[in-house]
Scaffold this active site. Structure first.
Site, short mmCIF file in Angstrom:
data_model
loop_
_atom_site.label_atom_id
_atom_site.label_comp_id
_atom_site.label_asym_id
_atom_site.label_seq_id
_atom_site.Cartn_x
_atom_site.Cartn_y
_atom_site.Cartn_z
N GLY A 1 0.83 -1.22 -0.13
CA GLY A 1 -0.05 -0.06 -0.04
C GLY A 1 0.76 1.48 -0.19
O GLY A 1 0.51 2.49 -0.45
N GLU B 1 3.92 4.24 6.04
CA GLU B 1 2.71 3.49 6.02
C GLU B 1 1.53 4.13 5.31
O GLU B 1 1.52 5.42 5.77
CB GLU B 1 2.12 2.90 7.57
CG GLU B 1 1.00 2.03 7.58
CD GLU B 1 1.02 0.79 6.84
OE1 GLU B 1 1.59 0.85 5.72
OE2 GLU B 1 0.64 -0.26 7.50
N ASP B 2 0.89 3.69 4.43
CA ASP B 2 -0.20 4.05 3.79
C ASP B 2 -1.06 4.63 4.81
O ASP B 2 -1.74 5.86 4.63
CB ASP B 2 -0.58 3.29 2.66
CG ASP B 2 -0.94 2.04 3.08
OD1 ASP B 2 -0.90 1.79 4.24
OD2 ASP B 2 -1.62 1.14 2.27
N ASP C 1 -5.26 1.95 10.44
CA ASP C 1 -6.47 1.56 10.35
C ASP C 1 -6.71 1.02 11.96
O ASP C 1 -7.05 1.97 12.77
CB ASP C 1 -6.98 0.70 9.38
CG ASP C 1 -8.46 0.37 9.54
OD1 ASP C 1 -9.11 0.82 10.14
OD2 ASP C 1 -8.91 -0.52 8.67
N LYS D 1 -7.25 6.40 10.71
CA LYS D 1 -8.73 6.35 11.03
C LYS D 1 -8.79 6.22 12.51
O LYS D 1 -8.70 5.18 13.08
CB LYS D 1 -9.66 5.25 10.39
CG LYS D 1 -9.46 5.03 8.70
CD LYS D 1 -10.13 3.73 8.47
CE LYS D 1 -10.06 3.59 6.95
NZ LYS D 1 -10.60 2.48 6.30
N PHE E 1 -13.86 2.90 4.20
CA PHE E 1 -13.01 2.20 3.06
C PHE E 1 -12.68 3.14 2.23
O PHE E 1 -13.35 3.80 1.53
CB PHE E 1 -13.59 0.79 2.53
CG PHE E 1 -12.68 0.21 1.89
CD1 PHE E 1 -11.55 -0.56 2.72
CD2 PHE E 1 -12.32 0.17 0.55
CE1 PHE E 1 -10.60 -1.29 2.12
CE2 PHE E 1 -11.45 -0.50 0.01
CZ PHE E 1 -10.44 -1.46 0.77
N ASP F 1 -5.73 -0.46 -2.25
CA ASP F 1 -6.40 -1.12 -3.20
C ASP F 1 -7.85 -1.60 -2.66
O ASP F 1 -7.93 -1.73 -1.28
CB ASP F 1 -5.75 -2.50 -3.62
CG ASP F 1 -5.48 -3.33 -2.40
OD1 ASP F 1 -5.19 -3.00 -1.51
OD2 ASP F 1 -6.02 -4.64 -2.52
N ARG G 1 -5.07 0.56 -7.02
CA ARG G 1 -3.68 1.51 -6.44
C ARG G 1 -3.28 2.55 -7.38
O ARG G 1 -2.75 3.40 -6.85
CB ARG G 1 -2.81 0.31 -6.29
CG ARG G 1 -3.06 -0.74 -5.37
CD ARG G 1 -1.70 -1.59 -5.08
NE ARG G 1 -2.14 -2.90 -4.33
CZ ARG G 1 -2.16 -2.98 -3.18
NH1 ARG G 1 -2.08 -2.04 -2.26
NH2 ARG G 1 -2.29 -4.20 -2.46
P1 IMP Z 1 -4.53 -1.99 10.32
O1 IMP Z 1 -3.44 -3.18 10.66
O2 IMP Z 1 -5.74 -2.12 10.78
O3 IMP Z 1 -4.24 -0.65 10.86
O4 IMP Z 1 -4.54 -1.96 8.64
C1 IMP Z 1 -3.51 -1.40 8.15
C2 IMP Z 1 -3.29 -1.91 6.62
O5 IMP Z 1 -4.76 -2.25 6.37
C3 IMP Z 1 -3.01 -0.85 5.85
O6 IMP Z 1 -1.71 -0.55 5.68
C4 IMP Z 1 -3.67 -0.88 4.68
O7 IMP Z 1 -3.03 -1.81 3.59
C5 IMP Z 1 -4.94 -1.69 4.88
N1 IMP Z 1 -6.09 -0.81 4.94
C6 IMP Z 1 -6.51 -0.30 6.10
N2 IMP Z 1 -7.71 0.59 5.70
C7 IMP Z 1 -7.85 0.71 4.36
C8 IMP Z 1 -8.72 1.38 3.41
O8 IMP Z 1 -9.57 2.11 3.83
N3 IMP Z 1 -8.45 1.09 2.19
C9 IMP Z 1 -7.54 -0.11 1.83
N4 IMP Z 1 -6.63 -0.60 2.40
C10 IMP Z 1 -6.87 -0.29 3.76
MG MG Z 2 -0.59 -1.24 4.03
#
Ligand code: IMP
Ligand code: MG
Length: 178
Positions: free
Chosen positions: A47, A101-102, A105, A133, A154, A161, A167
């Site tokens: 990402g 990091e993109d 979440d 978020k 989302f 993606d 992407r």
């Molecule tokens: P986390 O572990 O829940 O913080 O999720 C992190 C990863 O989930 C990110 O690096 C993204 O690759 C993916 N992700 C989280 N939210 C989104 C979204 O809204 N769209 C697409 N990918 C997401």
């Molecule tokens: Mg990611």
């Protein structure tokens, strides 16, 4: 204008200009904070490739970049599994590390991955994320450099993606609830 990817509709959320303004601001902060420390950026694939690439172009101090591949996401909801599938060649010992990091979440990906980095005894470790978020955060994390706080919806585009697609979009789109 709505776009359709797989079975879902998405609406424009952040323009490429808005993204670029934040990415360059983050890079300027990093340039100022790190000076001669020669930071090592670690981009989290897949990402963050676009964020990492654009941010790195605005880095004017001596710096290195490397990438690691982790995965915790399938479809539009986190699966909760983190898999390391590409290792890191560089030693982090005594290095000033900035993780790119993109999007943060739930925070699960980084909270599981960061201890592996700390094990290597970096001189410092900071996180730069384009998006966060806050309402979805379950694993507390300090984000040192943040582009945008966004609602718990989302997002797609600029490296993010939906089941492999989207992407390449220059803008960031938000899922339209049906
Ligand atoms: P986390 O572990 O829940 O913080 O999720 C992190 C990863 O989930 C990110 O690096 C993204 O690759 C993916 N992700 C989280 N939210 C989104 C979204 O809204 N769209 C697409 N990918 C997401
Ligand atoms: Mg990611």
């Amino acid at each position: 204008m709505l776009i359709r990817v797989h079975d879902k509709n998405f609406q424009p959320y952040l323009s490429s200009q808005e993204i670029n303004d934040q990415v360059s601001r983050l890079a300027q902060e990093i340039n100022r904070d790190y000076g001669t420390k020669r930071p090592l950026f670690i981009g989290i694939l897949n990402g963050s490739f676009m964020f990492a690439s654009d941010l790195f172009k605005y880095i004017t101090i001596e710096a290195e970049i490397s990438f690691i591949k982790l995965a915790s996401y399938k479809g539009t909801r986190s699966t909760g599994h983190v898999i390391t599938s590409i290792g890191l060649d560089e030693s982090l010992k005594e290095r000033h590390v900035v993780v790119l990091e993109d999007i943060v979440d739930t925070g699960k990906t980084l909270s599981e991955f960061l201890p592996q980095l700390y094990d290597q005894q970096p001189a410092s470790l900071k996180i730069a994320a384009l998006l966060h978020k806050p309402d979805a955060l379950k694993h507390p994390l300090k984000i040192d450099y943040l582009g945008f706080n966004v609602p718990d919806k989302f997002l797609l585009g600029y490296g993010l993606d939906y089941d492999g697609l989207g992407r390449n979009l220059k803008e960031i789109y938000q899922l339209v609830n049906e």
